[in-house]
Design a protein around this motif. Structure first.
Motif, PDB file in Angstrom:
ATOM      1  N   ILE A  92      78.914  45.471 -34.537  1.00 11.59           N
ATOM      2  CA  ILE A  92      78.444  44.482 -33.580  1.00 11.59           C
ATOM      3  C   ILE A  92      79.626  43.643 -33.129  1.00 11.59           C
ATOM      4  CG2 ILE A  92      76.968  42.463 -33.240  1.00 11.59           C
ATOM      5  CD1 ILE A  92      75.146  43.626 -35.428  1.00 11.59           C
ATOM      6  N   PHE A  93      79.819  43.547 -31.818  1.00 15.60           N
ATOM      7  CA  PHE A  93      80.842  42.697 -31.221  1.00 15.60           C
ATOM      8  C   PHE A  93      80.119  41.672 -30.353  1.00 15.60           C
ATOM      9  CE2 PHE A  93      83.096  46.490 -32.309  1.00 15.60           C
ATOM     10  CZ  PHE A  93      84.363  46.067 -32.650  1.00 15.60           C
ATOM     11  N   SER A 107      82.865  40.677 -40.889  1.00 15.92           N
ATOM     12  CA  SER A 107      82.645  41.684 -41.924  1.00 15.92           C
ATOM     13  C   SER A 107      83.235  42.999 -41.420  1.00 15.92           C
ATOM     14  CB  SER A 107      81.150  41.843 -42.220  1.00 15.92           C
ATOM     15  OG  SER A 107      80.521  42.579 -41.197  1.00 15.92           O
ATOM     16  N   ASP A 108      83.001  44.065 -42.160  1.00 13.64           N
ATOM     17  CA  ASP A 108      83.501  45.381 -41.760  1.00 13.64           C
ATOM     18  C   ASP A 108      82.841  45.896 -40.484  1.00 13.64           C
ATOM     19  OD1 ASP A 108      85.108  45.398 -43.993  1.00 13.64           O
ATOM     20  OD2 ASP A 108      83.805  46.725 -45.157  1.00 13.64           O
ATOM     21  N   THR A 109      81.714  45.314 -40.103  1.00 18.06           N
ATOM     22  CA  THR A 109      80.986  45.815 -38.931  1.00 18.06           C
ATOM     23  C   THR A 109      80.588  44.731 -37.946  1.00 18.06           C
ATOM     24  OG1 THR A 109      78.897  45.679 -40.143  1.00 18.06           O
ATOM     25  CG2 THR A 109      80.035  47.810 -40.173  1.00 18.06           C
ATOM     26  N   ILE A 164      73.510  32.407 -32.849  1.00 15.05           N
ATOM     27  CA  ILE A 164      73.926  33.452 -33.774  1.00 15.05           C
ATOM     28  C   ILE A 164      73.655  32.957 -35.188  1.00 15.05           C
ATOM     29  CG2 ILE A 164      75.868  34.833 -34.570  1.00 15.05           C
ATOM     30  CD1 ILE A 164      77.116  34.134 -31.705  1.00 15.05           C
ATOM     31  N   ALA A 165      72.801  33.670 -35.926  1.00 16.29           N
ATOM     32  CA  ALA A 165      72.441  33.277 -37.283  1.00 16.29           C
ATOM     33  C   ALA A 165      73.188  34.151 -38.290  1.00 16.29           C
ATOM     34  CB  ALA A 165      70.934  33.405 -37.485  1.00 16.29           C
ATOM     35  N   LEU A 166      73.831  33.485 -39.244  1.00 16.78           N
ATOM     36  CA  LEU A 166      74.608  34.164 -40.274  1.00 16.78           C
ATOM     37  C   LEU A 166      74.111  33.708 -41.643  1.00 16.78           C
ATOM     38  CD1 LEU A 166      78.064  33.476 -38.608  1.00 16.78           C
ATOM     39  CD2 LEU A 166      76.788  35.630 -38.527  1.00 16.78           C
ATOM     40  N   PHE A 212      86.947  33.092 -41.822  1.00 13.77           N
ATOM     41  CA  PHE A 212      87.040  34.387 -41.165  1.00 13.77           C
ATOM     42  C   PHE A 212      88.503  34.692 -40.848  1.00 13.77           C
ATOM     43  CE2 PHE A 212      82.788  32.755 -39.635  1.00 13.77           C
ATOM     44  CZ  PHE A 212      82.051  33.494 -40.553  1.00 13.77           C
ATOM     45  N   THR A 213      88.801  35.954 -40.578  1.00 12.66           N
ATOM     46  CA  THR A 213      90.168  36.346 -40.236  1.00 12.66           C
ATOM     47  C   THR A 213      90.233  36.791 -38.783  1.00 12.66           C
ATOM     48  OG1 THR A 213      89.800  38.618 -41.006  1.00 12.66           O
ATOM     49  CG2 THR A 213      90.700  37.057 -42.608  1.00 12.66           C
TER      50      THR A 213
END
Length: 152
Positions: A6-7, A44-46, A76-78, A27-28
């Motif tokens: 997801i972008f 994350s990885d995705t 955007i919910a995390l 975050f990086t």
């Protein structure tokens, strides 16, 4: 089958400020997809945020780019692993120039706090009790009420 990535493309009026804000949240930034027009924030990885200058984001659409300080297009919910982790990321975001547009929401089974980045893009950080996620909030709350002795 390969996992879906997801972008999420979000606008920024100050790319350097945005990069510093998202790094402060833990975050990086992926330098391979970062330049003067965009920064790739790795969640994350995705999952990635593509923080784009407003001018560059406009090249992806014929629609008007809204001002996230006064208009909402998405929230955007995390998720986080605990209520404390929600509070911790909010503290980091507020210290890095973000703002909290509304009071924390505590539904018993779920705890949520909103954080606007410096451009006004809205992030919700939430913790949901694992049992509530598994059985649904109504069943979880009913179960909690059945075993409730009147103390919180």
């Amino acid at each position: 089958m390969t996992a879906t990535s997801i972008f999420v493309n979000i606008p920024s009026t100050d790319l350097e400020r945005s990069k510093a804000f998202y790094e402060a949240l833990g975050f990086t930034i992926n330098p391979n997809f970062t330049d003067e027009n965009a920064a790739c924030v790795v969640l994350s990885d995705t999952i990635y945020f593509m923080v784009l200058t407003r001018e560059y984001l406009q090249t992806f659409t014929d629609k008007q780019i809204i001002d996230p300080k006064s208009q909402a297009q998405v929230s955007i919910a995390l998720t986080r692993d605990s209520r404390e982790a929600v509070d911790d990321v909010l503290a980091k975001g507020l210290a890095a120039g973000g703002s909290e547009p509304r009071e924390a929401q505590d539904y018993g089974f779920m705890y949520s706090r909103d954080l606007d980045d410096p451009d006004g893009n809205n992030l919700s950080f939430l913790f949901m009790e694992p049992a509530a996620a598994e059985m649904g909030p109504e069943a979880y709350m009913a179960q909690q009420g059945a075993g409730d002795s009147g103390t919180a």
